[in-house]
Design an enzyme around this catalytic site. Structure first.
Site, PDB file in Angstrom:
ATOM      1  N   ASN A 106      23.210  40.543  35.472  1.00  0.00           N
ATOM      2  CA  ASN A 106      24.129  39.848  36.381  1.00  0.00           C
ATOM      3  C   ASN A 106      23.327  38.966  37.322  1.00  0.00           C
ATOM      4  OD1 ASN A 106      26.542  39.228  37.759  1.00  0.00           O
ATOM      5  ND2 ASN A 106      26.245  40.917  39.201  1.00  0.00           N
ATOM      6  N   HIS A 108      23.334  37.097  41.071  1.00  0.00           N
ATOM      7  CA  HIS A 108      23.997  37.322  42.369  1.00  0.00           C
ATOM      8  C   HIS A 108      23.401  36.369  43.400  1.00  0.00           C
ATOM      9  CE1 HIS A 108      26.333  39.452  45.308  1.00  0.00           C
ATOM     10  NE2 HIS A 108      25.270  39.472  46.102  1.00  0.00           N
ATOM     11  N   SER A 135      19.347  36.666  43.059  1.00  0.00           N
ATOM     12  CA  SER A 135      18.816  37.810  42.317  1.00  0.00           C
ATOM     13  C   SER A 135      19.395  37.845  40.905  1.00  0.00           C
ATOM     14  CB  SER A 135      19.181  39.129  43.015  1.00  0.00           C
ATOM     15  OG  SER A 135      18.766  39.149  44.355  1.00  0.00           O
ATOM     16  N   ASP A 144      26.343  45.825  42.354  1.00  0.00           N
ATOM     17  CA  ASP A 144      25.089  45.090  42.575  1.00  0.00           C
ATOM     18  C   ASP A 144      23.951  46.014  42.988  1.00  0.00           C
ATOM     19  OD1 ASP A 144      26.376  42.680  41.932  1.00  0.00           O
ATOM     20  OD2 ASP A 144      27.080  42.436  43.981  1.00  0.00           O
TER      21      ASP A 144
HETATM   22  C1  GAR Z   1      27.231  32.342  41.130  1.00  0.00           C
HETATM   23  O1  GAR Z   1      26.622  32.047  42.349  1.00  0.00           O
HETATM   24  C2  GAR Z   1      27.118  33.825  40.835  1.00  0.00           C
HETATM   25  O2  GAR Z   1      25.920  34.381  41.230  1.00  0.00           O
HETATM   26  C3  GAR Z   1      28.250  34.362  41.642  1.00  0.00           C
HETATM   27  O3  GAR Z   1      29.291  33.472  41.367  1.00  0.00           O
HETATM   28  C4  GAR Z   1      28.740  32.167  41.209  1.00  0.00           C
HETATM   29  C5  GAR Z   1      29.313  31.552  39.952  1.00  0.00           C
HETATM   30  O4  GAR Z   1      29.132  30.165  39.968  1.00  0.00           O
HETATM   31  N1  GAR Z   1      28.549  35.696  41.298  1.00  0.00           N
HETATM   32  C6  GAR Z   1      28.850  36.634  42.200  1.00  0.00           C
HETATM   33  O5  GAR Z   1      28.976  36.392  43.390  1.00  0.00           O
HETATM   34  C7  GAR Z   1      29.069  38.010  41.635  1.00  0.00           C
HETATM   35  N2  GAR Z   1      29.106  38.974  42.687  1.00  0.00           N
HETATM   36  P1  GAR Z   1      29.462  29.287  38.670  1.00  0.00           P
HETATM   37  O6  GAR Z   1      30.819  29.735  38.158  1.00  0.00           O
HETATM   38  O7  GAR Z   1      29.457  27.884  39.146  1.00  0.00           O
HETATM   39  O8  GAR Z   1      28.365  29.564  37.674  1.00  0.00           O
END
Ligand code: GAR
Length: 201
Positions: A106, A108, A135, A144
């Site tokens: 994942n 984060h 991360s 997480d």
């Molecule tokens: C990313 O920053 C990812 O790390 C986060 O959502 C965003 C997706 O962006 N995920 C979380 O926060 C999970 N807890 P994207 O759809 O533009 O790739």
């Protein structure tokens, strides 16, 4: 060749970067399917690369467990070597994690264990810290909490909003994610060793 299933909920900009990287002839991994819990905008990136998509709408199911069971069944058809959560904004139920562990990673947008959960960027801003980060972790049964595979600091700048800060974190996330996938595919990073408790469940 390591085969990847990528799970998203939103725009999929990190998915896009992974698709571009894995499209290179000498990259040792390929995305074989992209899944989502909702009709995600990021499906457009999969379609642009000719990658099949699977949609398992969370709200079509009575419970998280039933949703997870269907997602598991649909992903199993593809037999991916690794699941990549790239902005999947749903907690996976324990039986799903148990079935795939330790082969789920994942991304984060924070320097874990700081600011876990759905609002990592917002929470860092609210805390008033002057640095946060990005991360890549192995998914375990917690939120997480899994073993950290890669992480890097990102400065919080005066005047940052959730949007501007997230926009500076995402390129770091992408670089870390692509590097982690490459290292796993090359055998330089062993998820069973990184997450021994998960693999022995
Ligand atoms: C990313 O920053 C990812 O790390 C986060 O959502 C965003 C997706 O962006 N995920 C979380 O926060 C999970 N807890 P994207 O759809 O533009 O790739």
């Amino acid at each position: 060749m390591l085969t990847l299933a990528v799970l998203i909920s939103g725009a999929g900009s990190n998915l896009r970067a992974l698709l571009e990287a894995t499209h290179e002839a000498d990259f040792p991994a390929r995305v074989i399917v992209v899944g989502a819990d909702r009709q995600a905008d990021g499906f457009a990136h999969a379609e642009a690369f000719g990658i099949p998509t699977l949609l398992v709408p969370f709200h079509d199911f009575e419970s998280r467990e039933e949703w997870g069971a269907e997602l598991h069944a649909q992903l199993s058809v593809w037999q991916p070597d690794l699941l990549v959560l790239s902005g999947l904004m749903r907690l996976l139920p324990a039986p799903f994690v148990d079935a795939w562990a330790p082969r789920i990673i994942n991304t984060h947008p924070a320097y874990l264990p700081e600011f876990p959960g759905a609002h990592g960027v917002r929470d860092a801003l609210a805390a008033g810290v002057d640095q946060t980060g990005a991360s890549v972790i192995v998914v375990d049964g917690g939120v997480d909490t899994g073993p950290i595979l890669a992480q890097e600091r990102v400065a919080v700048l005066p005047g940052d909003t959730e949007h501007t800060l997230h926009d500076r974190i995402k390129p770091v996330e992408r670089r870390l994610l692509i590097d982690v996938v490459r290292r796993i595919a090359q055998g330089d990073l062993d998820l069973s060793a990184a997450a021994p408790t998960a693999s022995s469940r």
